[in-house]
Write a protein that holds these residues in place. Structure first.
Motif, PDB file in Angstrom:
ATOM      1  N   GLN A  90      -3.987  12.910 -15.284  1.00  0.00           N
ATOM      2  CA  GLN A  90      -4.594  11.620 -14.978  1.00  0.00           C
ATOM      3  C   GLN A  90      -4.617  11.368 -13.483  1.00  0.00           C
ATOM      4  OE1 GLN A  90      -2.135   9.136 -17.765  1.00  0.00           O
ATOM      5  NE2 GLN A  90      -4.118   8.508 -18.577  1.00  0.00           N
ATOM      6  N   ALA A  91      -5.557  10.528 -13.078  1.00  0.00           N
ATOM      7  CA  ALA A  91      -5.645  10.076 -11.690  1.00  0.00           C
ATOM      8  C   ALA A  91      -5.173   8.630 -11.623  1.00  0.00           C
ATOM      9  CB  ALA A  91      -7.071  10.183 -11.183  1.00  0.00           C
ATOM     10  N   VAL A  92      -4.537   8.283 -10.518  1.00  0.00           N
ATOM     11  CA  VAL A  92      -4.080   6.912 -10.299  1.00  0.00           C
ATOM     12  C   VAL A  92      -5.033   6.254  -9.305  1.00  0.00           C
ATOM     13  CG1 VAL A  92      -2.181   5.447  -9.538  1.00  0.00           C
ATOM     14  CG2 VAL A  92      -1.700   7.615 -10.688  1.00  0.00           C
ATOM     15  N   PHE A  93      -5.608   5.116  -9.689  1.00  0.00           N
ATOM     16  CA  PHE A  93      -6.541   4.428  -8.800  1.00  0.00           C
ATOM     17  C   PHE A  93      -6.110   2.967  -8.627  1.00  0.00           C
ATOM     18  CE2 PHE A  93      -8.271   3.624 -13.003  1.00  0.00           C
ATOM     19  CZ  PHE A  93      -8.627   2.274 -12.956  1.00  0.00           C
ATOM     20  N   ALA A  94      -6.637   2.342  -7.602  1.00  0.00           N
ATOM     21  CA  ALA A  94      -6.318   0.944  -7.308  1.00  0.00           C
ATOM     22  C   ALA A  94      -7.599   0.139  -7.190  1.00  0.00           C
ATOM     23  CB  ALA A  94      -5.508   0.837  -6.019  1.00  0.00           C
ATOM     24  N   ASN A  95      -7.510  -1.131  -7.606  1.00  0.00           N
ATOM     25  CA  ASN A  95      -8.581  -2.109  -7.428  1.00  0.00           C
ATOM     26  C   ASN A  95      -8.016  -3.204  -6.516  1.00  0.00           C
ATOM     27  OD1 ASN A  95     -10.451  -4.187  -7.565  1.00  0.00           O
ATOM     28  ND2 ASN A  95     -10.820  -3.938  -9.767  1.00  0.00           N
ATOM     29  N   PRO A  96      -8.155  -3.025  -5.185  1.00  0.00           N
ATOM     30  CA  PRO A  96      -7.535  -3.987  -4.249  1.00  0.00           C
ATOM     31  C   PRO A  96      -7.962  -5.429  -4.492  1.00  0.00           C
ATOM     32  CG  PRO A  96      -8.250  -2.014  -3.088  1.00  0.00           C
ATOM     33  CD  PRO A  96      -8.797  -1.906  -4.471  1.00  0.00           C
ATOM     34  N   ALA A  97      -9.236  -5.623  -4.852  1.00  0.00           N
ATOM     35  CA  ALA A  97      -9.685  -7.002  -5.098  1.00  0.00           C
ATOM     36  C   ALA A  97      -8.898  -7.620  -6.247  1.00  0.00           C
ATOM     37  CB  ALA A  97     -11.183  -7.002  -5.408  1.00  0.00           C
ATOM     38  N   GLU A  98      -8.636  -6.860  -7.282  1.00  0.00           N
ATOM     39  CA  GLU A  98      -7.865  -7.347  -8.417  1.00  0.00           C
ATOM     40  C   GLU A  98      -6.408  -7.568  -8.030  1.00  0.00           C
ATOM     41  OE1 GLU A  98      -7.580  -8.505 -12.499  1.00  0.00           O
ATOM     42  OE2 GLU A  98      -9.297  -8.116 -11.182  1.00  0.00           O
ATOM     43  N   ALA A 115       4.704   4.029  -4.479  1.00  0.00           N
ATOM     44  CA  ALA A 115       4.531   4.977  -3.380  1.00  0.00           C
ATOM     45  C   ALA A 115       5.472   6.162  -3.530  1.00  0.00           C
ATOM     46  CB  ALA A 115       4.762   4.272  -2.040  1.00  0.00           C
ATOM     47  N   ASP A 116       6.692   5.919  -3.938  1.00  0.00           N
ATOM     48  CA  ASP A 116       7.678   6.997  -4.071  1.00  0.00           C
ATOM     49  C   ASP A 116       7.284   7.998  -5.158  1.00  0.00           C
ATOM     50  OD1 ASP A 116       9.107   5.816  -2.066  1.00  0.00           O
ATOM     51  OD2 ASP A 116      10.547   4.810  -3.404  1.00  0.00           O
ATOM     52  N   VAL A 117       6.862   7.495  -6.303  1.00  0.00           N
ATOM     53  CA  VAL A 117       6.545   8.402  -7.405  1.00  0.00           C
ATOM     54  C   VAL A 117       5.280   9.216  -7.099  1.00  0.00           C
ATOM     55  CG1 VAL A 117       5.091   6.831  -8.749  1.00  0.00           C
ATOM     56  CG2 VAL A 117       6.451   8.579  -9.917  1.00  0.00           C
ATOM     57  N   LEU A 118       4.372   8.651  -6.292  1.00  0.00           N
ATOM     58  CA  LEU A 118       3.157   9.379  -5.925  1.00  0.00           C
ATOM     59  C   LEU A 118       3.323  10.176  -4.641  1.00  0.00           C
ATOM     60  CD1 LEU A 118       0.423   6.671  -6.672  1.00  0.00           C
ATOM     61  CD2 LEU A 118       1.238   8.520  -8.153  1.00  0.00           C
ATOM     62  N   ASP A 119       4.525  10.185  -4.102  1.00  0.00           N
ATOM     63  CA  ASP A 119       4.832  10.907  -2.866  1.00  0.00           C
ATOM     64  C   ASP A 119       3.936  10.431  -1.714  1.00  0.00           C
ATOM     65  OD1 ASP A 119       6.277  12.691  -1.333  1.00  0.00           O
ATOM     66  OD2 ASP A 119       4.936  14.378  -1.735  1.00  0.00           O
ATOM     67  N   SER A 145       0.951  14.462 -13.074  1.00  0.00           N
ATOM     68  CA  SER A 145       1.509  14.928 -14.336  1.00  0.00           C
ATOM     69  C   SER A 145       1.638  13.769 -15.333  1.00  0.00           C
ATOM     70  CB  SER A 145       2.880  15.554 -14.098  1.00  0.00           C
ATOM     71  OG  SER A 145       3.800  14.575 -13.658  1.00  0.00           O
ATOM     72  N   PRO A 146       1.720  14.078 -16.627  1.00  0.00           N
ATOM     73  CA  PRO A 146       1.891  13.002 -17.632  1.00  0.00           C
ATOM     74  C   PRO A 146       3.130  12.151 -17.386  1.00  0.00           C
ATOM     75  CG  PRO A 146       1.235  15.050 -18.703  1.00  0.00           C
ATOM     76  CD  PRO A 146       1.484  15.382 -17.266  1.00  0.00           C
ATOM     77  N   ALA A 147       4.217  12.773 -16.918  1.00  0.00           N
ATOM     78  CA  ALA A 147       5.440  12.005 -16.667  1.00  0.00           C
ATOM     79  C   ALA A 147       5.230  10.984 -15.553  1.00  0.00           C
ATOM     80  CB  ALA A 147       6.581  12.954 -16.312  1.00  0.00           C
TER      81      ALA A 147
END
Length: 585
Positions: A90-98, A115-119, A145-147
């Motif tokens: 999976q990819a992690v994305f952000a919606n700053p406006a939200e 931030a830590d978990v995504l390095d 990763s899934p974790a």
């Protein structure tokens, strides 16, 4: 009292009504009707004549299309062992406006945890979201990763979402890295087989179109297109032989030591590549390990002057045109020096004063093949070189393959004709040299090499005389005869009859040659019924020992012996070792 009555009577005086003006009424009605008909016309124009733009604007506000990524095709070896697979991530994305609509970055600890978990750097993440607060989509991390994805989900941060993706995984790691290549972050091939066959391996993603209301709820399913997975690809590689070859190459780099070692093996009956490795290699699963000097597939990209490995083709040419036969004796100076014009040609090993062409190959005599070359037109040799593929790609069809340098001139000096006979003045890649020996092992039938498992054997073209080729194969078999003084005796494989030719050439630099060498050994086995052709190239062997027969031949013996056993090729050492060349094989 009178005064009051007088005032009242004045206010009660009836005012005269204003007269009705007909033309004013008519004008007003006309304007009202014009406006009404204008509205009807405008509505008709929008609804009937040009509805598309408004529909498009409405759909842009309510319609949403979700891509459903498809899996990339699996790459497997000839036995079905998986070499490259796609795994769901999976990819992690952000919606700053939200994010800033629901409190922003006030809960700093949770954002630091993200931030830590995504390095990611904590300060960078907060600054990135702050500066792009009006954006509605930015990627924070791809292919997690899934974790990690599960941890991000549990943080329950507003405006942070997950998107399904797939990631390429290579179970064989560095063993097949150069051959397979790798994919980019978007899933498309960037090198090797992954890039060459990207169109075949890439599927069609599915699409689901829905209509949402202002709160993001799905109110209507518009359409859905099913995903089409990529097609599987089966290579000709035998992963068992591939692993043996890579281990031998890696050990060679460390033990010789050398800058690199490259090995390739083909099936002479079909032209299929059974192994192709380089050491050092890289781990395609680790993006940080992709260093340029490790990533080059030297088997198809690096060119070198082939040295003594071309001598069997010179002997073939001389026999083909009647310049010599298996009984011809060639005078060899005992000083081991032979002058051609202003240059002196030297033999490394001492050869008898009168030597047969077989002895010339066995001892790798530069003087012997020089005399053969000078006794015939240079076009004879060039024609043979062309027929075995020295001037063309191997047919393997991999991105990045080069073709070396093939001489093309009208006038040749004697020294140029001489050096051409022992492998200087032209350059080849290891795969081109393997192609030539594959043709030799197929008794002169030339087929394109293939990295894909063949459904049927390509008929090929008979480019060399099979009767003469069989005699040449017996001659190069003597190179592995230790008792007879063969220079490639270290390439012998117990239980099998092996024919090889070793070679050593200085590396060309601007203005001449440097102090580094290419050392190589190329061969065919078993001689009684050829099945495999193999080339081993050692780049820049260090130390005092650098000849092909000393550094490349032992590697060939180890790999070839294992490959013959893996393929259950019956030993043939108990067959007649020396056959009267007049009778052929």
């Amino acid at each position: 009292m009178k005064l009051f009555n007088r005032s009242t009577s004045k206010n009660s005086v009836t005012k005269k009504a204003k007269p009705f003006i007909k033309w004013r009424f008519t004008v007003v009605c006309i304007f009202i009707l014009l406006g009404f008909f204008g509205l009807i016309a405008r509505a008709a124009y929008i609804q009937v004549l040009e509805p598309g733009r408004l529909i498009q604007e409405g759909d842009a506000r309510s319609l949403r299309t979700k891509l459903m990524p498809s899996a990339r095709g699996i790459i497997s070896d000839r036995n079905g062992e998986q070499l490259a697979v796609s795994v769901p991530v999976q990819a992690v994305f952000a919606n700053p406006a939200e994010i800033f609509k629901h409190g922003g970055l006030s809960d700093v600890e949770r954002w630091h945890a993200l931030a830590d978990v995504l390095d990611l750097d904590r300060t960078w993440l907060l600054h990135e979201l702050e500066t792009k607060k009006n954006r509605r989509f930015i990627y924070l991390a791809r292919q997690v990763s899934p974790a990690m994805a599960n941890y991000v989900h549990k943080l329950k941060l507003p405006g942070i979402g997950l998107k399904d993706e797939s990631r390429r995984f290579y179970p064989s790691g560095e063993v097949s890295a150069h051959l397979l290549g790798f994919t980019g972050i978007d899933g498309h091939g960037l090198d090797g087989v992954e890039k060459t066959y990207d169109g075949w391996l890439t599927g069609e993603p599915g699409r689901r179109t829905v209509r949402k209301d202002r709160y993001g709820r799905v109110v209507e399913n518009i359409s859905q297109k099913n995903r089409q997975p990529g097609k599987p690809l089966q290579l000709s590689i035998d992963q068992r032989i591939q692993a043996v070859a890579y281990r031998a190459a890696k050990e060679g780099v460390m033990d010789i030591p050398a800058t690199s070692v490259s090995i390739a093996i083909s099936d002479v009956r079909t032209g299929e590549i059974l192994a192709m490795v380089n050491a050092p290699s890289f781990n395609p699963n680790n993006r940080n390990d992709r260093q340029p000097y490790k990533m080059r597939n030297r088997v198809i990209t690096d060119t070198f002057e082939p040295g003594s490995t071309v001598k069997p083709f010179v002997v073939y040419t001389a026999m083909k045109h009647g310049i010599a036969n298996e009984h011809t004796l060639i005078a060899i100076p005992q000083s081991k020096h032979f002058r051609v014009g202003s240059k002196v040609i030297t033999d490394v090993s001492r050869v008898e004063p009168l030597a047969t062409v077989q002895r010339i190959l066995q001892k790798s005599s530069n003087i012997g093949v020089t005399k053969l070359s000078l006794a015939m037109p240079v076009d004879y040799i060039l024609d043979t070189y062309r027929k075995v593929g020295f001037d063309e790609p191997s047919g393997i069809n991999l991105i990045g393959e080069t073709t070396g340098h093939f001489p093309n001139r009208y006038r040749w000096s004697d020294i140029e004709r001489a050096t051409l006979a022992y492998g200087y003045g032209l350059s080849l890649t290891p795969i081109q040299l393997l192609h030539a020996y594959t043709t030799l092992g197929a008794y002169g039938i030339k087929r394109p090499l293939s990295i894909l498992k063949t459904e049927r054997v390509v008929p090929g073209e008979q480019v060399l005389d099979p009767a003469i080729v069989k005699k040449v194969l017996l001659m190069i078999e003597s190179v592995t005869d230790k008792k007879g003084g063969g220079g490639g005796w270290r390439a012998a494989v117990p239980g099998y009859r092996v024919g090889v030719k070793t070679g050593t050439a200085k590396k060309a630099i601007a203005g001449g040659y440097g102090d580094d060498y290419f050392s190589y050994t190329v061969g065919v086995a078993p001689i009684s019924n050829p099945r495999l052709a193999i080339v081993v190239m050692v780049n820049e062997p260090k130390g005092k020992v650098f000849y092909g027969g000393a550094v490349a031949a032992p590697i060939l013996s180890k790999v070839l012996g294992s490959a013959l056993q893996i393929l259950n090729v019956p030993p043939d050492a108990d067959t007649l070792h020396k056959v009267d060349l007049d009778k052929g094989v």
